[in-house]
Design an enzyme around this catalytic site. Structure first.
Site, PDB file in Angstrom:
ATOM      1  N   ASP A  70      50.156  17.478 -48.131  1.00 40.72           N
ATOM      2  CA  ASP A  70      50.084  16.052 -47.832  1.00 40.72           C
ATOM      3  C   ASP A  70      49.466  15.800 -46.459  1.00 40.72           C
ATOM      4  O   ASP A  70      48.668  14.875 -46.285  1.00 40.72           O
ATOM      5  CB  ASP A  70      51.482  15.430 -47.883  1.00 40.72           C
ATOM      6  CG  ASP A  70      52.001  15.305 -49.296  1.00 40.72           C
ATOM      7  OD1 ASP A  70      51.335  15.794 -50.225  1.00 40.72           O
ATOM      8  OD2 ASP A  70      53.084  14.730 -49.475  1.00 40.72           O
ATOM      9  N   SER A  79      54.434   8.147 -45.524  1.00 39.93           N
ATOM     10  CA  SER A  79      54.931   9.486 -45.239  1.00 39.93           C
ATOM     11  C   SER A  79      56.367   9.416 -44.737  1.00 39.93           C
ATOM     12  O   SER A  79      56.803   8.404 -44.169  1.00 39.93           O
ATOM     13  CB  SER A  79      54.042  10.142 -44.177  1.00 39.93           C
ATOM     14  OG  SER A  79      54.663  11.265 -43.623  1.00 39.93           O
TER      15      SER A  79
END
Length: 582
Positions: free
Chosen positions: A100, A493
């Protein structure tokens, strides 16, 4: 303090030399007709004792594309050793991962949530196809972990989860730093608050080795939840990736799974509404990632547990925030490890009556029994300024809130990192994708009081529901973490902090109200009243949405396939047909 060991049992495995007909693996290891199958196993070094033992799959997403997973071959090897020593037949196999942090801010980030589903699919397929009896699932980066647990739920095989551990913090200018500081440094440079030279030095020192991002971001949140929900033994989440204790944890999970097989203890025996509420209580108490909302909803959907998104408000209302960890605070997972790990927080919550102590765990004990045997220190006895008691919390309410209103009738998620600026009202600036919003922020055009909307980044519209740490960190790095509001049908996130609202449902792509917004519409965000709304009538929104039929961004390949399959974020953005709500 060492991690929790499995309950005492006889040294000799009950499967040594046996031919238990209840083991599914007997379909490929027993009988004259299976001589060709056994021949294939013997080619890989398995012997008669192995073929008479329960077959334990060890799915391993090791890869050289992220520090979260770069060491997982070693972790999986310790799991294999534990299974073998306990009398099982360990079979390691691989699956994918996406970094990610590396894909963040690019088109590639759309693959991240898809990878959660693909990991679950691949582990389910291998364990089904090879007739495995049990699983020890290994995870490191953000989507490995829910993907692995979802696979265990789908197969309902006796399962234990094993985390790969987190990275140690780096050091810069005499202070501990993490990847969050680097992302926010980009915004600080754009604002003129940091030089390019200092950002370069920060970049080179923030990530000193292997392991998942060190704050209470998504990976560490899901690792902590694996203990709270009962999928992993107590104390297993916090040992760092490169610490000897991490490999002892891995060996012990391999040992534990043989007990779990013997007891025929399955995820369907462990997971309940109460265990999910325990997971939520832990999440909101430590200020865990908003992504855990999505993943817990997905896991509950897979398990057939009735867990609506409103449960997060209900649990957060009664459960205070008691841990000051990054991104909202200063400390990292290793700091929690040094004072006793996740069981310290669970013990504090249990003593305050905020956990279901009778919820079952993977060891066969209830949460109360497991904590009693682990015996973590009380928070009040610790010299740890980042942990508070329930009686004297950091915030009276937990960190996760779900907002509703005429912009988000299916819900929207925010993590509270402060108690100021909980009401925000103003004209909105609408962006159709993350890239355009990032250019706007990086150009220094953001001002105090702004409201930014980024849409068409949802599960189907993106597709893949990108995380947008770049945008939120740039806003925070420019000093606007608490006075600029940003909302999206995409995700953030686990390292995001500030006034950032994600998972707006229904998403724009399916005609959700967020698709009707125009620049200048007045948006109201009220955290206390749990509201996300726009000053438009239902009739006006219906007129704006009339004839709205957006074209998909991808019409071929894996993104198109999974984009068509994703369900709403309000139901965990699942793709498994059996877990979707009507």
């Amino acid at each position: 303090m060492s991690q929790q060991e499995p309950p005492d049992r006889d040294d000799e495995s009950p499967y040594a030399g046996s031919k238990d007909p209840d083991l599914r693996s007997r379909e490929v290891t027993e009988g004259r007709d299976r001589a060709p199958h056994r021949s294939m196993f013997r080619a890989m070094g398995f012997d008669d004792d192995d073929l008479e033992s329960p077959m334990v799959g060890v799915p391993n997403p090791a890869a050289d594309i992220t520090p979260c997973n770069v060491h997982l071959d070693d972790v999986a090897e310790s799991v294999v050793d534990g299974v073998d020593e306990a009398g099982g037949m360990p079979i390691e196999f691989g699956t994918i991962t996406i970094s990610d942090a590396i894909s963040m801010g690019t088109e590639g980030m759309k693959s991240s949530l898809v990878s959660r589903e693909l990991i679950a699919d691949s582990v389910e397929l291998v364990s089904f196809g090879e007739r495995m009896d049990a699983l020890v699932t290994v995870g490191g980066c953000d989507k490995n972990m829910p993907g692995m647990m979802m696979a265990s739920i789908r197969t309902d095989l006796p399962s234990v989860f094993c985390y790969g551990g987190s990275i140690m913090p780096g050091e810069h200018d005499g202070r501990e730093v993490t990847i969050q500081n680097v992302f926010e440094g980009v915004g600080a440079v754009a604002e003129g608050e940091m030089s390019d030279e200092e950002l370069d030095t920060l970049e080179r020192n923030a990530c000193p080795g292997a392991g998942s991002c060190g704050g209470m971001f998504t990976a560490n949140t899901m690792a902590s939840i694996s203990e709270a929900i009962g999928f992993a033994p107590l104390g297993s989440a916090s040992p760092p990736a490169e610490d000897a204790a991490r490999y002892e944890v891995a060996r012990e999970t391999g040992d534990l799974v043989v007990d779990v097989i013997e007891a025929e203890r399955r995820p369907s025996d462990v997971l309940s509404k109460e265990s999910f509420e325990n997971a939520i209580a832990l999440q909101v108490a430590v200020g865990g990632s908003t992504n855990a909302v999505l993943h817990l909803l997905a896991m509950a959907a897979e398990a057939g547990v009735d867990l609506g998104i409103e449960a997060f408000n209900r649990v957060s209302e009664r459960t205070p925030k008691i841990a000051n960890l990054q991104p909202g605070g200063e400390r990292v997972m290793n700091d929690l490890h040094e004072v006793g790990g996740v069981p310290v927080v669970l013990g504090e919550l249990l003593d305050a009556g905020l956990l279901h102590g009778d919820a079952l765990t993977v060891t066969g004990e209830t949460m109360s029994e497991a904590l009693d045997r682990y015996d973590p220190p009380a928070v009040s006895d610790l010299d740890a300024d980042f942990l508070h008691t329930v009686a004297d919390p950091i915030h009276e309410r937990g960190a996760i809130r779900v907002l509703t209103g005429n912009l988000a009738p299916g819900g929207a998620v925010i993590k509270i990192t402060g108690e100021d600026h909980l009401h925000h009202e103003g004209p909105v600036r609408v962006f159709e994708e993350e890239k355009n919003a990032m250019e706007y922020v990086q150009a220094g055009r953001v001002e105090s009081g702004d409201v930014i909307c980024i849409r068409n980044e949802g599960p189907r519209g993106g597709p893949g529901m990108r995380e947008m740490l770049g945008v939120t960190s740039a806003v925070a790095g420019q000093g606007h973490a608490e006075d600029v509001a940003l909302f999206t049908d995409g995700r953030f996130s686990g390292a995001t902090r500030g006034f950032s609202i994600g998972h707006v449902a229904p998403e724009a792509f399916v005609g959700g109200p967020i698709a009707a917004l125009e620049d200048g519409d007045v948006v109201t965000i009220d955290i206390d009243d749990l509201e996300l709304s726009v000053d438009l009538s239902d009739e006006e929104m219906a007129i704006r949405l009339e004839g709205y039929e957006p074209e998909p961004n991808y019409t071929a390949g894996v993104l198109a396939k999974y984009g068509q399959m994703f369900d709403s974020a309000a139901n965990g953005a699942v793709t498994d047909p059996g877990s979707k709500e009507d």
